[in-house]
Every structure is written in structure tokens, then in C-alpha cells.
Design an enzyme around this catalytic site. Structure first.
Site, PDB file in Angstrom:
ATOM      1  N   ASP A   1       0.801  -4.571   5.439  1.00 39.87           N
ATOM      2  CA  ASP A   1      -0.224  -5.508   4.998  1.00 39.87           C
ATOM      3  C   ASP A   1      -0.290  -5.573   3.470  1.00 39.87           C
ATOM      4  OD1 ASP A   1      -1.171  -2.811   5.123  1.00 39.87           O
ATOM      5  OD2 ASP A   1      -3.193  -3.538   4.712  1.00 39.87           O
ATOM      6  N   GLU A   2      -0.858  -6.660   2.987  1.00 40.81           N
ATOM      7  CA  GLU A   2      -1.186  -6.833   1.568  1.00 40.81           C
ATOM      8  C   GLU A   2      -0.037  -6.426   0.646  1.00 40.81           C
ATOM      9  OE1 GLU A   2      -6.033  -6.528   1.802  1.00 40.81           O
ATOM     10  OE2 GLU A   2      -4.935  -4.706   1.281  1.00 40.81           O
ATOM     11  N   VAL A   3       1.109  -7.028   0.856  1.00 46.11           N
ATOM     12  CA  VAL A   3       2.268  -6.765  -0.011  1.00 46.11           C
ATOM     13  C   VAL A   3       2.143  -7.661  -1.238  1.00 46.11           C
ATOM     14  CG1 VAL A   3       4.772  -6.577  -0.136  1.00 46.11           C
ATOM     15  CG2 VAL A   3       3.616  -6.308   2.067  1.00 46.11           C
TER      16      VAL A   3
ATOM     17  N   ASP B   1      -1.573  -9.828   8.385  1.00 47.93           N
ATOM     18  CA  ASP B   1      -1.974 -10.796   7.355  1.00 47.93           C
ATOM     19  C   ASP B   1      -0.801 -11.468   6.642  1.00 47.93           C
ATOM     20  OD1 ASP B   1      -1.915  -8.904   4.539  1.00 47.93           O
ATOM     21  OD2 ASP B   1      -2.220  -7.854   6.414  1.00 47.93           O
TER      22      ASP B   1
ATOM     23  N   HIS C   1       0.835  -1.212   0.000  1.00 46.30           N
ATOM     24  CA  HIS C   1       0.000   0.000   0.000  1.00 46.30           C
ATOM     25  C   HIS C   1       0.865   1.257   0.000  1.00 46.30           C
ATOM     26  CE1 HIS C   1      -3.930  -1.800   0.167  1.00 46.30           C
ATOM     27  NE2 HIS C   1      -3.582  -2.554   1.194  1.00 46.30           N
TER      28      HIS C   1
END
Length: 485
Positions: free
Chosen positions: A147-149, A198, A91
Site C-alpha cells: 500500500d501507499e507506494v 489502494d 512503507h
């Protein structure tokens, strides 16, 4: 379980693209504290006053250093903490969208993830963290995102590094995470670090322990579902064995659709009830619970449209906080929160399907926007009803209009409600502009109107122009056999 002495209740304020004026925080913070909040989790992105080499990251209406000082002053007055959040891996669009930083992308086409092996990635990140800590030097926590890499380990440089070190992509993630967190801990002794969890959920216990990750950071476990959470088996046990503290994150808005405009409150209430059940089920592991963050996402990512505006979501937030404070949700809880926010009846926790009667009597900060968005949603439903009416489909279809084969009697019956709707929307647009100015800067208002009200106004304008054209033509072609099919 969530007692004030030991467990924080953080309100996550997602500032990207819609930063409220500091004057709004002056009204909002007392309300949040009265419902049990003990802190703010501020996700700045480009609304932070970056300067020097990274001044290009700062958006037009970014906060000033004086604004952040003022925000701390308000927080101190009400004895709540502030935790800044800065993304350090995924992000990272607010940085990587700029041409100056494009070479740091993991994949050149996508601005989502920072490349962890590029030699300029860490120096840039260090500057961002240093500037943020300059204005948060007295705060005890920093949230580092992570998160969410997406697309992790995909660039040639990263692939070569993975191959040479004989590691997996999760190893690469941990390598970067440890590099960042160890540097922060060394640079800012005593600062406590939090991360979204996550990316480490499925990493084996041995790997989590081998890097001594628990010495430098604490995970914030996020789940926004209203039913049983889909999490890896044994995850809570692994976390409890590695980390000195655990955090959880629920959602009061921004988690049920990227174009959602009114929060489905019952869903969010159920999400918090599910968290209570999950904690009870894993009570041994959650003895390390440090707090809960009530997340309120303003966009799904940097490029997405605005979803539920913060003032629209205050009733949802206050009801969700009540669930956590009381560890239940009863009709009495519903009534207490409704009365505290000034509602003349119970808050509507099921705002869909529309249209619905608009609630009355509320007096919380930004309540006019709450009313306005409900009005807009009702008008949208009215438009769809007209568009799918027998008159539109039977006498004013695109096919008939293209061939100027319409009956003025039917056209007028369509034109009148469309004209009324247009006037209602124009009036609402004026009101929303005024109401939103009390909370937001002009660019946020321009975006919300441009994404939601103006496209509908354009559609109505086009229909009315077609209506006028067809009435002027006035039945010159009456025999369908003469039409050029």
C-alpha cells in the site's frame, strides 16, 4: 454475511514500535475469540527476529523464534489462524532507514519506498520473506502489504525503464507486484497471498486481467471513514471480475489522527456500520468475501509517534466486532459488550471533549492502562485550563515574567494548582510505568512517557521555577513606568 464457517474475522496487531509481551497475548487471545475473532493479522516490521545478512533490521526487543512458536501454540489452543504481514514495496522504512540499504530507496532522501528496478531489491526482499516463512511455514496466508507506494517510478533507473518499456507508473507497480507474488507462489505452493488494494483501485479491468493478477493474490479493501466511502466507480465490479476472493479492512483504532490517544469509538462503530451498508449495496460482488480485518494501527508510519495503545482500544475493538457479528448496533449490544468487559456502566463511545468522568469496574487485559490514559488526558485539560486562566494571562504572562513585574499574591494563586497538577502527574507516571510493564517492554514505556507525560511535566516545572523566582523578587519593581519597555 460474516458467518464463522466461511468468513474470517482477523484482528490486525500492528507491532511496529510497541510489541506486546507474549504473556499479554495469552490473556488477550481468549478475549478476542470470545467476541468472535477467528485470526490474527500480525504486522511485524522490525519486531520480527531477522538474522544473518538482515539481522540489523531487528529492533532491540524483537520477538524471538521461541516467542513466535509460543504465539502459534496459543492460537492453536483457541483454533484461530495467524497471518503474517510483510511490506514488499511501500512503507519500507524499517529496512530503508539503514545505511546498508539506502541505495535501494526510490528517492535517496526518502526511506518510504523500495526501488523496483534496482538489481539488489528483489534478492533482499526474498531473504526477508524466506526468514518470515521459516517461522510461519504452517500458516496458510501471507499478507504482502503493497500500500501507499509514494514516489513510484521517480528514480532515474525507474524512469529509464518506464520509457524503454513505454509503460505507466501503474504498469511498473503491477510488474513488481507480479514478480514478487509469482515468486512466492512458486516457492511456497498452496500459500494464499493478500495485499492492500489502494494502489490498484483505478487500474483498468483489462490491465488487471492481462497480468492474471487474480491467480496470485487477493485484495484487502481498506476504508476507515465513518461516512460513505470515496472509492472509484465500478471498483467492486472490477475486483469481482478479476480476483478469486475479496477481503475488507475496517479500523478500531489508529485511523483518526497520528497523535490520537483515546479512540473515538462512535466513529469506529460508524465505520463498521458503513461497511455493512457497502457490502449490502454490492452483495453480488461480495459473494467472494473471504473476511474482514479489524485494523489497529500503532503508528501512522515507522517514524510517527505512538497513537492509541492496544489495551486502551480493547473496548472499541470488542464493540466493533459486535457490530459485525450482529450486523447492527443496538443498546442491547452496547450493554452486552460493556458487561463482558466488566464495565459498571455502558462503555463511553464519545470520549471527547475532555475532561470526563473516568469509567470504573472494567477487568479486561490491560484495563489499568485504559484508566491511566484517561487520567492523563484529564490532566492535560486541567493544564490548558490553568494556562488560559485569567490569572496566567492577566498577571503572569510571558511579557510580565520577563520583566519581573508580577504580584506575589497572584503568583501564589497560580503556583498552587500547578504544584498539585505536577504531583498528580508524577504519581500517574509511576503508576503508568508499572501498569505498562505488564504489557510492554521498557523501550515502549520510555517512548510513551517521553512523548506524552514528560513534556507536560517539563512545562509545569518551568512554570513553578518562574513562580518561585517571581516570589523571591517579591515586588521590588512596583511602578510599571520604571519597567524597561
Amino acid at each position: 454475511m460474516f458467518d464463522s464457517a466461511n468468513v474470517h474475522r482477523l484482528i490486525h496487531i500492528d507491532l511496529k514500535g510497541a510489541p506486546p509481551r507474549i504473556s499479554y497475548f495469552e490473556k488477550l487471545i481468549p478475549l478476542l475469540v470470545s467476541h468472535g475473532a477467528t485470526g490474527l493479522l500480525l504486522e511485524y516490521e522490525d519486531t520480527f527476529p531477522f538474522h544473518g545478512k538482515v539481522a540489523h533490521l531487528r529492533t532491540k526487543n524483537a520477538y524471538t523464534p521461541a516467542d513466535i512458536t509460543k504465539l502459534h501454540s496459543i492460537a492453536n489452543d483457541y483454533n484461530i489462524i495467524i497471518i503474517p504481514l510483510i511490506q514488499t514495496f511501500g512503507h519500507f522504512e524499517f529496512v530503508l532507514k539503514h545505511d546498508e540499504n539506502r541505495m535501494l530507496r526510490e528517492i535517496d532522501l526518502y526511506p518510504n519506498a523500495l526501488c523496483p528496478t534496482h538489481p539488489d531489491s528483489f534478492p533482499l526482499l526474498a531473504i526477508l520473506i524466506e526468514q518470515m516463512m521459516e517461522l510461519h511455514q504452517n500458516d496458510s496466508y501471507l499478507h504482502i502489504g503493497a500500500d501507499e507506494v509514494w514516489h513510484l517510478g521517480r528514480c532515474p533507473r525507474c524512469q529509464d525503464f518506464i520509457d524503454s518499456q513505454k509503460m505507466s507508473t501503474s504498469d511498473l507497480f503491477l510488474t513488481w507486484l507480479l514478480k514478487v507474488t509469482r515468486w512466492i507462489k512458486k516457492s511456497y505452493p498452496g500459500l494464499n497471498l493478500i495485499m492492500w488494494d489502494d494502489m490498484i483501485r483505478s487500474i483498468p479491468l483489462e490491465k488487471l486481467k492481462s497480468g492474471r493478477l487474480g491467480d496470485v493474490v487477493e485484495p484487502m479493501i481498506w476504508q476507515y471513514h465513518a461516512r460513505k466511502f470515496d472509492l472509484p466507480e465500478g471498483m467492486f465490479e472490477r475486483y469481482a471480475a478479476v480476483f478469486n476472493g475479496l477481503w475488507i479492512a475496517s479500523a478500531f483504532k489508529g485511523a483518526t489522527g497520528s497523535t490520537q490517544f483515546l479512540p473515538p469509538i462512535q466513529h469506529h462503530i460508524n465505520n463498521h456500520m458503513m461497511w455493512l451498508a457497502t457490502i449490502a449495496e454490492h452483495k453480488q460482488q461480495f459473494k467472494k468475501l473471504k473476511g474482514i480485518a479489524f485494523t489497529g494501527w500503532q503508528r501512522y508510519d515507522h517514524y510517527a509517534v505512538l497513537c492509541e495503545l492496544l489495551p486502551v482500544s480493547i473496548p472499541s475493538l470488542c464493540l466493533c466486532m459486535r457490530v459485525i457479528m450482529e450486523e447492527s448496533f443496538t443498546e442491547a449490544d452496547h450493554q452486552i459488550v460493556s458487561q463482558k468487559l466488566g464495565f459498571s456502566s455502558l462503555i463511553n463511545v464519545s470520549p471527547f471533549p475532555r475532561p470526563q468522568v473516568i469509567e470504573q469496574g472494567m477487568n479486561f487485559p490491560g484495563h489499568k492502562i485504559y484508566i491511566g490514559v484517561q487520567m492523563w488526558s484529564n490532566f492535560v485539560c486541567k493544564y490548558h485550563a490553568i494556562s488560559n486562566s485569567e490569572g496566567m494571562l492577566g498577571w503572569f504572562s510571558d511579557y510580565m515574567r520577563a520583566r519581573n513585574f508580577t504580584n506575589p499574591v497572584q503568583v501564589e494563586s497560580i503556583m498552587n494548582p500547578i504544584n498539585d497538577l505536577q504531583q498528580n502527574l508524577l504519581e500517574l507516571r509511576n503508576h503508568m510505568t508499572s501498569w505498562m510493564l505488564e504489557v510492554y517492554f521498557e523501550d515502549t514505556i520510555e517512548e510513551w512517557l517521553g512523548c506524552f507525560i514528560d513534556p507536560l511535566l517539563d512545562k509545569l516545572k518551568n512554570i513553578l521555577e518562574d513562580c518561585k523566582k517571581q516570589i523571591l523578587i517579591g515586588g521590588r519593581v512596583r511602578d510599571y513606568k520604571k519597567m524597561d519597555f
